[in-house]
Design a protein around this motif. Structure first.
Motif, PDB file in Angstrom:
ATOM      1  N   ILE A   1       9.187   0.785   9.030  1.00  0.00           N
ATOM      2  CA  ILE A   1       9.026   0.389  10.436  1.00  0.00           C
ATOM      3  C   ILE A   1       9.787  -0.893  10.786  1.00  0.00           C
ATOM      4  CG2 ILE A   1       6.913  -0.940   9.961  1.00  0.00           C
ATOM      5  CD1 ILE A   1       7.137   1.275  13.016  1.00  0.00           C
ATOM      6  N   GLN A   2      10.029  -1.771   9.806  1.00  0.00           N
ATOM      7  CA  GLN A   2      10.664  -3.059  10.091  1.00  0.00           C
ATOM      8  C   GLN A   2      12.130  -2.917  10.459  1.00  0.00           C
ATOM      9  OE1 GLN A   2       8.931  -2.154   7.422  1.00  0.00           O
ATOM     10  NE2 GLN A   2       7.599  -3.757   6.645  1.00  0.00           N
ATOM     11  N   GLY A   3      12.731  -1.771  10.183  1.00  0.00           N
ATOM     12  CA  GLY A   3      14.085  -1.518  10.646  1.00  0.00           C
ATOM     13  C   GLY A   3      15.177  -1.875   9.650  1.00  0.00           C
ATOM     14  N   THR A   4      16.401  -1.639  10.102  1.00  0.00           N
ATOM     15  CA  THR A   4      17.568  -1.738   9.224  1.00  0.00           C
ATOM     16  C   THR A   4      17.837  -3.163   8.755  1.00  0.00           C
ATOM     17  OG1 THR A   4      18.529   0.135  10.407  1.00  0.00           O
ATOM     18  CG2 THR A   4      20.011  -1.155   9.032  1.00  0.00           C
ATOM     19  N   ASP A   5      17.704  -4.133   9.655  1.00  0.00           N
ATOM     20  CA  ASP A   5      18.036  -5.506   9.267  1.00  0.00           C
ATOM     21  C   ASP A   5      17.102  -5.990   8.157  1.00  0.00           C
ATOM     22  OD1 ASP A   5      20.064  -5.510  11.044  1.00  0.00           O
ATOM     23  OD2 ASP A   5      19.102  -6.809  12.520  1.00  0.00           O
TER      24      ASP A   5
ATOM     25  N   ASP B   1       6.085  -4.922  -7.219  1.00  0.00           N
ATOM     26  CA  ASP B   1       5.967  -6.329  -6.834  1.00  0.00           C
ATOM     27  C   ASP B   1       6.952  -6.682  -5.723  1.00  0.00           C
ATOM     28  OD1 ASP B   1       3.954  -6.636  -8.615  1.00  0.00           O
ATOM     29  OD2 ASP B   1       5.112  -7.783 -10.087  1.00  0.00           O
ATOM     30  N   ALA B   2       8.192  -6.206  -5.854  1.00  0.00           N
ATOM     31  CA  ALA B   2       9.193  -6.486  -4.825  1.00  0.00           C
ATOM     32  C   ALA B   2       8.783  -5.850  -3.500  1.00  0.00           C
ATOM     33  CB  ALA B   2      10.564  -5.970  -5.265  1.00  0.00           C
ATOM     34  N   MET B   3       8.242  -4.637  -3.573  1.00  0.00           N
ATOM     35  CA  MET B   3       7.789  -3.967  -2.349  1.00  0.00           C
ATOM     36  C   MET B   3       6.680  -4.762  -1.686  1.00  0.00           C
ATOM     37  SD  MET B   3       6.232  -0.125  -1.782  1.00  0.00           S
ATOM     38  CE  MET B   3       4.918  -0.257  -2.985  1.00  0.00           C
ATOM     39  N   LEU B   4       5.745  -5.265  -2.475  1.00  0.00           N
ATOM     40  CA  LEU B   4       4.618  -6.002  -1.899  1.00  0.00           C
ATOM     41  C   LEU B   4       5.066  -7.346  -1.329  1.00  0.00           C
ATOM     42  CD1 LEU B   4       1.804  -5.093  -4.438  1.00  0.00           C
ATOM     43  CD2 LEU B   4       2.034  -4.306  -2.074  1.00  0.00           C
ATOM     44  N   ARG B   5       6.071  -7.980  -1.955  1.00  0.00           N
ATOM     45  CA  ARG B   5       6.611  -9.210  -1.373  1.00  0.00           C
ATOM     46  C   ARG B   5       7.243  -8.919  -0.010  1.00  0.00           C
ATOM     47  NH1 ARG B   5       8.134 -10.500  -6.638  1.00  0.00           N
ATOM     48  NH2 ARG B   5      10.216  -9.688  -6.319  1.00  0.00           N
ATOM     49  N   PHE B   6       7.959  -7.787   0.061  1.00  0.00           N
ATOM     50  CA  PHE B   6       8.570  -7.373   1.335  1.00  0.00           C
ATOM     51  C   PHE B   6       7.500  -7.197   2.407  1.00  0.00           C
ATOM     52  CE2 PHE B   6      10.063  -3.804   4.078  1.00  0.00           C
ATOM     53  CZ  PHE B   6      11.170  -4.409   4.639  1.00  0.00           C
ATOM     54  N   VAL B   7       6.390  -6.563   2.032  1.00  0.00           N
ATOM     55  CA  VAL B   7       5.308  -6.360   2.999  1.00  0.00           C
ATOM     56  C   VAL B   7       4.691  -7.705   3.396  1.00  0.00           C
ATOM     57  CG1 VAL B   7       3.022  -5.349   3.357  1.00  0.00           C
ATOM     58  CG2 VAL B   7       4.815  -4.022   2.223  1.00  0.00           C
ATOM     59  N   ALA B   8       4.525  -8.602   2.406  1.00  0.00           N
ATOM     60  CA  ALA B   8       3.959  -9.921   2.713  1.00  0.00           C
ATOM     61  C   ALA B   8       4.829 -10.656   3.724  1.00  0.00           C
ATOM     62  CB  ALA B   8       3.822 -10.742   1.422  1.00  0.00           C
ATOM     63  N   GLU B   9       6.149 -10.504   3.587  1.00  0.00           N
ATOM     64  CA  GLU B   9       7.080 -11.243   4.445  1.00  0.00           C
ATOM     65  C   GLU B   9       7.284 -10.604   5.814  1.00  0.00           C
ATOM     66  OE1 GLU B   9      10.620 -11.431   2.090  1.00  0.00           O
ATOM     67  OE2 GLU B   9       9.660 -12.658   0.547  1.00  0.00           O
ATOM     68  N   THR B  10       7.164  -9.285   5.888  1.00  0.00           N
ATOM     69  CA  THR B  10       7.588  -8.588   7.108  1.00  0.00           C
ATOM     70  C   THR B  10       6.493  -7.770   7.782  1.00  0.00           C
ATOM     71  OG1 THR B  10       8.220  -6.586   5.910  1.00  0.00           O
ATOM     72  CG2 THR B  10       9.909  -8.292   6.139  1.00  0.00           C
ATOM     73  N   GLY B  11       5.360  -7.569   7.127  1.00  0.00           N
ATOM     74  CA  GLY B  11       4.419  -6.558   7.607  1.00  0.00           C
ATOM     75  C   GLY B  11       3.491  -6.978   8.734  1.00  0.00           C
ATOM     76  N   ASP B  12       3.271  -8.272   8.896  1.00  0.00           N
ATOM     77  CA  ASP B  12       2.199  -8.712   9.790  1.00  0.00           C
ATOM     78  C   ASP B  12       2.333  -8.187  11.221  1.00  0.00           C
ATOM     79  OD1 ASP B  12       0.614  -9.950   8.011  1.00  0.00           O
ATOM     80  OD2 ASP B  12       1.289 -11.995   8.446  1.00  0.00           O
ATOM     81  N   ALA B  13       3.562  -8.188  11.726  1.00  0.00           N
ATOM     82  CA  ALA B  13       3.758  -7.834  13.133  1.00  0.00           C
ATOM     83  C   ALA B  13       3.469  -6.367  13.410  1.00  0.00           C
ATOM     84  CB  ALA B  13       5.187  -8.152  13.550  1.00  0.00           C
ATOM     85  N   TYR B  14       3.319  -5.554  12.368  1.00  0.00           N
ATOM     86  CA  TYR B  14       3.256  -4.108  12.568  1.00  0.00           C
ATOM     87  C   TYR B  14       1.851  -3.531  12.428  1.00  0.00           C
ATOM     88  CZ  TYR B  14       8.204  -4.783  12.459  1.00  0.00           C
ATOM     89  OH  TYR B  14       9.453  -5.236  12.749  1.00  0.00           O
TER      90      TYR B  14
ATOM     91  N   ALA C   1      -3.144  -8.382  -2.371  1.00  0.00           N
ATOM     92  CA  ALA C   1      -3.893  -9.330  -1.542  1.00  0.00           C
ATOM     93  C   ALA C   1      -2.932 -10.256  -0.797  1.00  0.00           C
ATOM     94  CB  ALA C   1      -4.857 -10.136  -2.412  1.00  0.00           C
ATOM     95  N   ARG C   2      -1.889 -10.729  -1.492  1.00  0.00           N
ATOM     96  CA  ARG C   2      -0.907 -11.592  -0.832  1.00  0.00           C
ATOM     97  C   ARG C   2      -0.185 -10.855   0.296  1.00  0.00           C
ATOM     98  NH1 ARG C   2       0.033 -13.589  -6.112  1.00  0.00           N
ATOM     99  NH2 ARG C   2       1.695 -12.073  -6.414  1.00  0.00           N
ATOM    100  N   ALA C   3      -0.059  -9.525   0.150  1.00  0.00           N
ATOM    101  CA  ALA C   3       0.578  -8.724   1.203  1.00  0.00           C
ATOM    102  C   ALA C   3      -0.390  -8.412   2.331  1.00  0.00           C
ATOM    103  CB  ALA C   3       1.144  -7.433   0.606  1.00  0.00           C
ATOM    104  N   GLY C   4      -1.609  -8.936   2.232  1.00  0.00           N
ATOM    105  CA  GLY C   4      -2.574  -8.760   3.312  1.00  0.00           C
ATOM    106  C   GLY C   4      -3.234  -7.394   3.337  1.00  0.00           C
ATOM    107  N   LEU C   5      -3.191  -6.664   2.236  1.00  0.00           N
ATOM    108  CA  LEU C   5      -3.709  -5.293   2.224  1.00  0.00           C
ATOM    109  C   LEU C   5      -5.217  -5.259   1.994  1.00  0.00           C
ATOM    110  CD1 LEU C   5      -0.914  -3.475   0.184  1.00  0.00           C
ATOM    111  CD2 LEU C   5      -1.060  -3.916   2.633  1.00  0.00           C
ATOM    112  N   ALA C   6      -5.809  -4.129   2.371  1.00  0.00           N
ATOM    113  CA  ALA C   6      -7.244  -3.932   2.192  1.00  0.00           C
ATOM    114  C   ALA C   6      -7.571  -3.424   0.797  1.00  0.00           C
ATOM    115  CB  ALA C   6      -7.763  -2.931   3.225  1.00  0.00           C
ATOM    116  N   GLY C   7      -6.616  -2.771   0.162  1.00  0.00           N
ATOM    117  CA  GLY C   7      -6.934  -2.240  -1.152  1.00  0.00           C
ATOM    118  C   GLY C   7      -5.797  -1.478  -1.796  1.00  0.00           C
TER     119      GLY C   7
END
Lengths: 297, 297
Positions: free
Chosen positions: A195-199, B199-212, B249-255
């Motif tokens: 969902i975060q897109g290409t960038d 781990d890399a995927m979860l860091r990506f979610v931690a950095e980019t996921g909040d707005a979605y 948890a750092r990625a803000g997930l419920a489980g």
């Protein structure tokens, strides 16, 4: 139905351009100006891009569709196009007008699905208001990616193999309404667009991808963009532009591959110029294209 | 074939543990010690984890399989297990021994495909050397994720819906040999795992996921891990552990949701304790499980 026949049936009346991020809504407004076509730029939720200053605009709120449709009907806008990505809004329920409340049972569940379901639902809402929904490429035909290699940089056999795998992955991802893109290098998938897109995907590749290109001298990888199989081509066609090429370069990629006729290129000349400047390839791949026999190995 | 019958046929002789990252190889070495089973830890390319100090080790080089197999045969190691993720090596062609050169026509193209093809090929190589390849869970049966909710935190209906969508996406991704995981929150896919791992995927979610996450009070999202459909379960089963729960948890997930019996949990007690400490749920979902009727809405 051929493209020409399709065009004849298209509403060419006053156009509402629902504006999201990026250059697309501006390009469409400019096309309307060139053709003396009446238009209005619909800006949601306080969005006020610089390019829209001085253009005919309608400020709208997600929670108040009744007001927006009233203004569009009054202005004679019988045609609408959705241009540019828009983030899902954080809705303020206390502001809902009567029309939102009427639409809510359909709209709110749809917003919890992927982009595709959400956009289908929004399209249906505009249609039920008597407006024709047209694609950005129906307004400006030259937006669709042409077929073939567009750049000075050519493709190796491994680049073509990466494209084949990237298209497979991006299409599978699109079938699940996850995204429209993927990055593959030397056969290895370095990212699948969500969902975060290409960038955001390309930043991820820039930060994490280096260790996974086994052969430092072999293919650097390709950004692949394809429409979702079965998606409504009037909305949410994937798009690229000069900034996409820059982001692909920062991710260390060799080039960008898009489905010919299925991806919008926002500023084809500028996009090719940027790719040539940075040494990347840009290629439009037809559905049944195979790598040309002369591909460098 | 039932699990018991399968076990009887398994080689329980001296075990070579090809060690990658993480806790798994250490857990297997400890299990061998507990059972007085002869074992050796195979360490490639200068990899020298702290836990292996003082244990029987065999240093190996990717480019010199002949030397490694000679040592394994001499030591009577008739059984091998691959434990923990290993990055694809940057090979130094000048160091290739005769056996590598013999294997190269099969191995090198395989390494340009996904993990699955690579691992199948490596498995076949060990088998052609007369060794039996067994799964980590064949050495230590309690590694496989149990079924059901393991934690104090329970799941809402929306969590279950996120799990269903996450499993669909992760399985589709696995079918293409892209990865074994995905993150879904409120129906929206926030990430698909690629070669860089969880781990890399979860860091990506931690950095980019909040707005979605549209509704700040609704489901926070789930990390889903499943084996690749049709994969060789002896190698590369996905795994989680306490650190995975921390990253979730750092990625803000419920489980975290894993396929019951199809994912390794490295330290089940510690993993559950960490989830309880952080307020996350951990659930093992069977293939045909439906959300329990008592799920909180």
């Amino acid at each position: 139905m051929g493209a020409a026949a399709h065009s004849e049936l298209l509403n060419t009346g006053p156009l509402a351009i629902v504006a999201g991020d990026g250059d697309l809504p501006r390009l469409l407004a400019e096309e309307c100006q060139r053709n003396d076509r009446a238009y209005i730029v619909v800006l949601f939720a306080g969005f006020a891009p610089d390019w829209a200053v001085g253009l005919p605009c309608l400020k709208a709120e997600f929670e108040k569709p009744a007001r927006m449709f009233k203004a569009l009907h009054k202005g004679g806008f019988t045609c609408v196009t959705f241009a540019g990505a828009m983030q899902r809004p954080h809705l303020r329920p206390l502001k809902f007008d009567w029309k939102f409340l009427k639409l809510a049972p359909t709209l709110l569940p749809a917003m919890k699905s992927g982009d595709d379901v959400t956009l289908r639902t929004i399209t249906a809402i505009f249609e039920s208001e008597g407006m024709q929904v047209v694609g950005a490429h129906d307004v400006l035909e030259t937006l669709l990616a042409p077929s073939g290699v567009q750049t000075v940089a050519k493709l190796s056999k491994m680049d073509w193999a990466d494209i084949k795998r990237g298209f497979d992955i991006a299409q599978a991802s699109g079938r699940l309404d996850v995204g429209q893109g993927a990055v593959v290098a030397q056969g290895i998938c370095l990212a699948v667009e969500s969902i975060q897109g290409t960038d955001a995907m390309l930043r991820f590749v820039a930060e994490t991808g280096d260790a996974y290109r086994l052969d430092p001298k072999a293919a650097r990888g390709v950004l692949c963009k394809v429409p979702k199989p079965g998606q409504d081509w009037r909305v949410d066609l994937p798009s690229i532009g000069p900034a996409t090429v820059e982001a692909a370069a920062r991710a260390g990629l060799a080039g960008v591959a898009v489905q010919a006729g299925g991806v919008l290129v926002l500023g084809l000349e500028q996009t090719i110029a940027k790719a040539d400047e940075l040494g990347l390839f840009l290629v439009g791949v037809g559905r049944d294209d195979t790598p040309p026999a002369e591909a460098e190995s």
